[in-house]
Design an enzyme around this catalytic site. Structure first.
Site, PDB file in Angstrom:
ATOM      1  N   ALA A  99      35.314  47.773 -30.786  1.00 22.08           N
ATOM      2  CA  ALA A  99      36.723  47.737 -31.185  1.00 22.08           C
ATOM      3  C   ALA A  99      37.574  48.012 -29.962  1.00 22.08           C
ATOM      4  CB  ALA A  99      37.010  48.760 -32.274  1.00 22.08           C
ATOM      5  N   LYS A 100      38.854  47.680 -30.070  1.00 27.57           N
ATOM      6  CA  LYS A 100      39.808  48.009 -29.011  1.00 27.57           C
ATOM      7  C   LYS A 100      41.187  48.039 -29.624  1.00 27.57           C
ATOM      8  CE  LYS A 100      39.677  48.937 -24.573  1.00 27.57           C
ATOM      9  NZ  LYS A 100      38.665  49.847 -24.003  1.00 27.57           N
TER      10      LYS A 100
END
Length: 979
Positions: A491-492
């Site tokens: 994720a980011k």
């Protein structure tokens, strides 16, 4: 007879004196009769005289103009003006939209003929506790016994945080009112708005807030009052700045004539709601709809978010047609469509709406009919993109009372194609004051850093916004490959800020609005004000990335706890007391250095004895770069040379090696490379340059390309800095690369195309998904400990926990580096390291997914509870096993434990045997079966190794090596019936 052309001095003086005296005789009595009492208490005689001179001069000349007095340093200003009060007030404040107003007091004469506005800009001085104003104020406070003795230290601290003007116009009742307000609002994000009727016949409207935006908030408050036609007679705003926090306390005095705010409850609610949200909203061109069409600010904010998202999806199709400005202009030109879009949004998400489906169908039909008549293709595509955003939003906090920002959980099917071969699991979009952001993840349970990207100009903001989604998606996709060793997928989160944004306000708006969509209510996955089209609870884990300071980390965790998030200690990693600070412990840098050593050895360089050179982006102030500098100084003090460094501040180059002691000094002081002492340069032509001139910028921006070195280590910089358009600059005039190897300490510094082209030209490149993975592994261990144990228990084992995690990080990096180069050698160098890195990630993640899918069907090795427990315990640091084994199995969510076991088993297999071997096995056998047999064989192989090592057999060292390198492959193939 006197000459008519010769001036008569005496006559002229007499005439002027007469007129001036006449004007003064009119003005002075009027001035003293009409200015409010508070004016005379707060303005000394010299200021009154200055003001009177200005008023008399205006009356004398007959000109109705504003007179401005400013201090020599440009921080103090007085405006004396005639004219309509609120309009002139706004005109005066307009030039101060982008600066910090420390103190403001404004008042009008009783007949509204004169307005005087004093303001001080900052950051300014604080009260002098040794000055006369301080002594007089404290004496009066004690005389009146304003507060109990036990509260005096707190009151004294509060007054010390005020500006000098505050005590110069000391009033005991006002100080007490503000002191009590400061206690109520301290460390609270909500803005307190109150209304009080006064004996004077006025109403006092108060606006109190903690952590106000650094600039623009006072003009915004006045603009809100003007928009609601609130008739202000006086206004006072003061900023209180202490080491711990900043407070803004404002009081607006409202004339109460035939109609008062207190007698108009609907209007009062509208004013108070708008003032409460002032901290969390920024000026926008769409506010024209409020001014001209009577829209509510909430509907306008929805539309702002729609426009921002439409820009993200359309700009790739036509950079010039779909600028942010063009989209807003198109929406303002089609206000009928804008109203229908807002109606559709309300129909889908207003929790109080009845007959929702019928209302949605009605609005959809009208919008479809309108689009059918739209002959401008650009406008039609904009409206369609905004409608698509509404339809694909599964949750929003738009109707949550007191929300700080706007958040939206989107279905990823708005994308036209997968991201590097994979579709995201979920996308969140955020609209915050002067900014916007995304959170993208590739698995239900996922982990990745949150970064803030500030900009210094509107042009830069527009440029960065054009690629915001693509940047966040690419970083999240890289994180998915990187996270193969841990239970969480990739994720980011990226928060992009405009030049006027306050980073803390924007971050808090984003995080709090995120929590709005993550908190359950009873058995429901979200609170009742959130209309839910998703139907399941989501658990999010964040980590620190660029511009996420320890103070911001602490706030995020505290906020999650305050809001009731079930695992607040797990919501954000790298906490100060129970977490592992990435910079302090060089967390990511440790893995980078492991891969750097492996690369050097592949290039024929033994770093223990052979000299080598390194060039870097990311300076001594950065987390990864500073850590690499420290580790190089420890491990290779006589062989490693850092010959060039560039960061945002500038660049430095010395082919004999930049002085390591000076680099470490800068790292310890958290200073940038531009602060490198030129006296410590040694080589011919060595230099240090600031990036404050065109030449300095050029040197900084080209250093990574042109300076020759054995290895280039990007440890900072924007994504795709080296891309398909400029990659040739990395080659010299004869086509030779300026470095034979690259270790990507920074994510996607090279675009995929540039990486491939450089590899074709002989550069060995270790991509970020391998090279800098230890940061996220560390965060995952920290979060695992937070899920299993209480904060007090973790503090008691913190030192040992950190040591053991550091050892694990080196092991994980070493395992992948060995597998990476083993596959590279086995291919005869034909397969690039980037291809093999992606293959390893896909093999580990793919096998883990198969194991979890099999378990969900009641099949495969993860159905064995003892094996799962054994894998979990083997994965964990020993101190967690010794102290919290039972809590690990009971407190940590079952899905997290299963994912942990799956990824640990898959990573262990792939690192030991290689992705190519796994691919051959799974071509003829089910992946879960292969893993089950391999895990069983691993136990048998371990027993064989123990027997060999404790035997007296001749050649047992050779037998040991054979069993370790090939024994498990043999046992697995035999167990699968393949050998």
């Amino acid at each position: 007879m006197p000459d008519a052309h010769v001036p008569d001095t005496e006559a002229t003086l007499a005439a002027l004196t007469s007129h001036y005296v006449t004007a003064a005789e009119e003005v002075v009595p009027w001035f003293f009769a009409n200015m409010p009492e508070f004016y005379f208490r707060t303005h000394p005689p010299k200021d009154r005289l200055m003001h009177l001179k200005a008023v008399v001069a205006g009356r004398f000349t007959g000109e109705a103009r504003t007179v401005v007095f400013s201090s020599p340093d440009g921080t103090r200003h007085t405006f004396i003006s005639p004219g309509r009060w609120i309009k002139e007030f706004l005109n005066v404040l307009a030039p101060f939209e982008h600066v910090c107003i420390e103190c403001l007091q404004a008042m009008s004469s009783a007949d509204e003929g004169l307005r005087i506005i004093d303001l001080t800009t900052g950051p300014g001085l604080r009260v002098n506790p040794r000055g006369g104003d301080w002594r007089r104020a404290m004496a009066e406070i004690k005389r009146q016994k304003l507060v109990p003795d036990e509260d005096m230290p707190a009151l004294s601290a509060f007054l010390r945080s005020a500006g000098p003007d505050y005590l110069a116009r000391f009033e005991a009742a006002r100080v007490l009112r503000h002191f009590e307000a400061s206690r109520r609002i301290s460390r609270r994000e909500k803005v307190e708005v109150g209304l009080e009727q006064l004996p004077s016949g006025e109403e006092r409207l108060t606006v109190y807030m903690a952590s106000p935006p650094a600039a623009g908030i006072v003009p915004r408050l006045v603009r809100i009052l003007a928009r609601h036609a609130v008739d202000i007679t006086r206004a006072y705003c003061d900023r209180f700045v202490s080491e711990d926090e900043t407070l803004l306390l404002c009081s607006f005095y409202v004339r109460c004539g035939e109609v008062c705010l207190s007698r108009e409850p609907e209007r009062l609610k509208s004013v108070q709601d708008a003032l409460r949200m002032a901290k969390w909203r920024a000026p926008h061109a769409l506010e024209e709809l409020i001014e001209e069409d009577g829209w509510s600010s909430e509907r306008v904010e929805w539309l702002q978010a729609m426009c921002e998202f439409a820009h993200q999806t359309l700009v790739k199709r036509d950079l010039h047609a779909f600028t942010s400005e063009n989209i807003v202009r198109a929406v303002l030109a089609r206000r009928d469509a804008a109203a229908l879009l807002a109606d559709l949004f309300a129909a889908r998400f207003d929790p109080e709406l009845r007959e929702r489906e019928a209302e949605i169908a009605r609005v959809e039909k009208r919008l479809t009919d309108l689009l059918g008549l739209e002959d401008n293709d650009t406008t039609r595509r904009i409206i369609e993109a905004m409608r698509s955003f509404i339809v694909r939003t599964l949750r929003t906090n738009a109707f949550v009372p007191g929300r700080l920002g706007l958040s939206f959980r989107l279905d990823p099917d708005f994308l036209d194609e997968p991201i590097a071969g994979q579709w995201p699991y979920g996308v969140y979009f955020f609209h915050v004051p002067h900014g916007l952001g995304f959170h993208i993840r590739f698995r239900d349970t996922a982990r990745g850093g949150l970064r803030i990207v500030p900009t210094k100009s509107q042009a830069r903001f527009e440029l960065e916004s054009n690629r915001l989604f693509d940047e966040c998606a690419a970083l999240a996709r890289t994180q998915q490959d990187k996270n193969k060793d841990i239970p969480e997928g990739g994720a980011k989160a990226v928060l992009l800020l405009g030049p006027q944004a306050d980073p803390d306000v924007a971050l808090r708006a984003m995080v709090d609005s995120f929590l709005d969509l993550l908190l359950p209510e009873g058995e429901a996955p979200v609170r009742r004000e959130v209309t839910d089209y998703l139907g399941s609870r989501e658990i999010i884990f964040l980590g620190p990335d660029e511009n996420i300071t320890p103070e911001r980390i602490a706030w995020i965790v505290e906020r999650a706890a305050l809001r009731g998030y079930q695992w607040p200690q797990a919501f954000m990693s790298s906490k100060s007391e129970t977490g592992i600070n990435h910079k302090q412990y060089a967390v990511t840098s440790r893995g980078v250095v492991v891969f750097l050593e492996a690369l050097l050895r592949a290039l024929g360089i033994d770093p223990e004895r052979d000299p080598f050179s390194l060039k870097m982006t990311g300076g001594p102030r950065g987390d990864v770069a500073s850590g690499v500098m420290k580790l190089m100084a420890e491990r290779w003090p006589g062989t490693g040379r850092i010959v060039a460094v560039a960061d945002g501040s500038g660049s430095a180059c010395d082919m004999q090696g930049l002085d390591m002691g000076e680099l470490l000094r800068l790292a310890a002081a958290e200073q940038s490379i531009a602060a490198f002492d030129p006296a410590r340069l040694r080589g011919e032509g060595a230099w240090v340059r600031r990036a404050d001139t065109p030449e300095g910028v050029r040197l900084r921006n080209t250093l990574h390309d042109v300076v020759p070195a054995d290895v280039f280590l990007p440890a900072g910089g924007r994504p795709d800095t080296i891309n398909v358009r400029n990659w040739r600059a990395f080659l010299d005039g004869e086509g030779r690369p300026s470095a034979r190897g690259v270790v990507e300490g920074a994510n996607i510094f090279l675009s995929d195309e540039a990486r491939e082209l450089l590899e074709e030209n002989g550069v060995l490149i270790i991509p970020g998904a391998s090279a800098n993975k230890t940061g996220v592994i560390c965060s995952s261990y920290e979060i695992l400990s937070g899920l299993a144990a209480d904060e007090a228990d973790l503090r008691s084992v913190h030192a040992r926990f950190v040591r053991e995690v550091m050892d694990i990080l080196m092991l994980r990096a070493g395992n992948e580096a060995a597998a990476l180069f083993a596959e590279h050698r086995a291919s005869g160098g034909r397969r690039t390291l980037s291809v093999i890195s992606r293959q390893i990630s896909e093999a580990v993640n793919g096998l883990a997914d198969r194991l979890l899918a099999a378990q969900a069907r009641g099949e495969g090795p993860l159905c064995d509870a003892k094996l799962v427990r054994d894998l979990v315990m083997e994965y964990c640091p020993e101190v967690l096993v010794e102290r919290f084994a039972q809590q690990l199995m009971e407190r940590v969510p079952e899905g997290h434990l299963l994912a942990l076991a799956a990824h640990y088993a898959a990573a262990s297999l792939v690192y030991a045997e290689g992705p190519t071997w796994l691919e051959r096995m799974t071509a003829v056998r089910d992946p879960a079966e292969v893993a089950a047999v391999w895990l069983a064989g691993r136990a048998e192989a371990r027993e064989l190794l123990r027997s060999v090592r404790h035997s007296r057999l001749p050649g047992r060292e050779a037998l040991d090596e054979i069993v370790r390198s090939a024994g498990l492959k043999h046992l697995t193939m035999r167990g699968l019936g393949l050998g």
